[in-house]
Structure formats: C-alpha cells, structure tokens
Design a protein around this motif. Sequence first.
Motif, PDB file in Angstrom:
ATOM      1  N   VAL A 168     -35.694  32.475   2.986  1.00  0.00           N
ATOM      2  CA  VAL A 168     -35.219  31.296   2.246  1.00  0.00           C
ATOM      3  C   VAL A 168     -33.809  31.559   1.714  1.00  0.00           C
ATOM      4  O   VAL A 168     -32.902  30.739   1.888  1.00  0.00           O
ATOM      5  CB  VAL A 168     -36.190  30.947   1.085  1.00  0.00           C
ATOM      6  N   LYS A 169     -33.616  32.726   1.085  1.00  0.00           N
ATOM      7  CA  LYS A 169     -32.295  33.095   0.566  1.00  0.00           C
ATOM      8  C   LYS A 169     -31.298  33.207   1.719  1.00  0.00           C
ATOM      9  O   LYS A 169     -30.148  32.802   1.599  1.00  0.00           O
ATOM     10  CB  LYS A 169     -32.341  34.431  -0.184  1.00  0.00           C
ATOM     11  N   LEU A 170     -31.754  33.781   2.822  1.00  0.00           N
ATOM     12  CA  LEU A 170     -30.877  33.939   3.985  1.00  0.00           C
ATOM     13  C   LEU A 170     -30.439  32.563   4.496  1.00  0.00           C
ATOM     14  O   LEU A 170     -29.286  32.367   4.867  1.00  0.00           O
ATOM     15  CB  LEU A 170     -31.598  34.728   5.081  1.00  0.00           C
ATOM     16  N   GLY A 171     -31.356  31.610   4.469  1.00  0.00           N
ATOM     17  CA  GLY A 171     -31.028  30.242   4.860  1.00  0.00           C
ATOM     18  C   GLY A 171     -29.951  29.648   3.959  1.00  0.00           C
ATOM     19  O   GLY A 171     -29.026  28.974   4.430  1.00  0.00           O
ATOM     20  N   GLU A 172     -30.057  29.931   2.648  1.00  0.00           N
ATOM     21  CA  GLU A 172     -29.050  29.452   1.696  1.00  0.00           C
ATOM     22  C   GLU A 172     -27.693  30.091   1.992  1.00  0.00           C
ATOM     23  O   GLU A 172     -26.656  29.426   1.935  1.00  0.00           O
ATOM     24  CB  GLU A 172     -29.466  29.788   0.265  1.00  0.00           C
ATOM     25  N   VAL A 173     -27.711  31.384   2.304  1.00  0.00           N
ATOM     26  CA  VAL A 173     -26.475  32.102   2.640  1.00  0.00           C
ATOM     27  C   VAL A 173     -25.821  31.457   3.864  1.00  0.00           C
ATOM     28  O   VAL A 173     -24.621  31.182   3.868  1.00  0.00           O
ATOM     29  CB  VAL A 173     -26.743  33.608   2.898  1.00  0.00           C
ATOM     30  N   PHE A 174     -26.635  31.192   4.891  1.00  0.00           N
ATOM     31  CA  PHE A 174     -26.085  30.599   6.111  1.00  0.00           C
ATOM     32  C   PHE A 174     -25.562  29.183   5.878  1.00  0.00           C
ATOM     33  O   PHE A 174     -24.586  28.769   6.490  1.00  0.00           O
ATOM     34  CB  PHE A 174     -27.084  30.644   7.266  1.00  0.00           C
ATOM     35  N   ALA A 175     -26.197  28.447   4.967  1.00  0.00           N
ATOM     36  CA  ALA A 175     -25.703  27.104   4.640  1.00  0.00           C
ATOM     37  C   ALA A 175     -24.287  27.193   4.059  1.00  0.00           C
ATOM     38  O   ALA A 175     -23.396  26.424   4.439  1.00  0.00           O
ATOM     39  CB  ALA A 175     -26.650  26.425   3.657  1.00  0.00           C
ATOM     40  N   VAL A 176     -24.072  28.161   3.177  1.00  0.00           N
ATOM     41  CA  VAL A 176     -22.745  28.357   2.575  1.00  0.00           C
ATOM     42  C   VAL A 176     -21.749  28.828   3.643  1.00  0.00           C
ATOM     43  O   VAL A 176     -20.624  28.328   3.719  1.00  0.00           O
ATOM     44  CB  VAL A 176     -22.800  29.364   1.397  1.00  0.00           C
ATOM     45  N   LEU A 177     -22.174  29.770   4.489  1.00  0.00           N
ATOM     46  CA  LEU A 177     -21.283  30.268   5.545  1.00  0.00           C
ATOM     47  C   LEU A 177     -20.905  29.151   6.517  1.00  0.00           C
ATOM     48  O   LEU A 177     -19.755  29.056   6.940  1.00  0.00           O
ATOM     49  CB  LEU A 177     -21.952  31.424   6.312  1.00  0.00           C
ATOM     50  N   ARG A 178     -21.881  28.300   6.860  1.00  0.00           N
ATOM     51  CA  ARG A 178     -21.605  27.159   7.750  1.00  0.00           C
ATOM     52  C   ARG A 178     -20.525  26.269   7.169  1.00  0.00           C
ATOM     53  O   ARG A 178     -19.614  25.837   7.851  1.00  0.00           O
ATOM     54  CB  ARG A 178     -22.868  26.326   7.956  1.00  0.00           C
TER      55      ARG A 178
END
Length: 76
Positions: free
Chosen positions: A39-49
């Motif tokens: 879930v946290k990794l998904g949040e990280v990728f959302a920011v990176l995107r």
Amino acid sequence: MNTNLATSVREVFAQVTRYPLDVLDPASGLEEDLGIDSVKLGEVFAVLREQYGLPEKLDLPREKLNTIAGIAEALQ
C-alpha cells in the motif's frame, strides 16, 4: 546510476513513509528491513508518477522493486 534520481526517489520514500532519510538506506529491503508494504509502495509510485510524468502502468522488473536503489535503477 543517476544520483539525482536516486536521491529524489529516496526523498519521495521519506515524504510518503515519514521515515528520516538516514533510515532509508537505498540497499535496504523495502518490506523486510523497512516494513514498507504494498500500500505504501503504491503511494510512493503515485508520487513518482506525478513527479516524473510516468505512465499509469509501469513495466518494471519485479526483482528491482525490493530496494530504493533498485526502483531508482529501474526508473532510469
């Protein structure tokens, strides 16, 4: 490796997880060592995107997603 990208990815992890930067060793295992779940990794990728204008579906090798350094390398 592009150190600016690696630093930037690490800073995003710090922002999302609220961990201090000195805790986020680029070589540490995300789940095993840092306790960062999918879930946290998904949040990280959302920011990176958002930051890098990445496509919604990233085709990154699974084995690269275990560390911050691996993610930065895969994004390069």
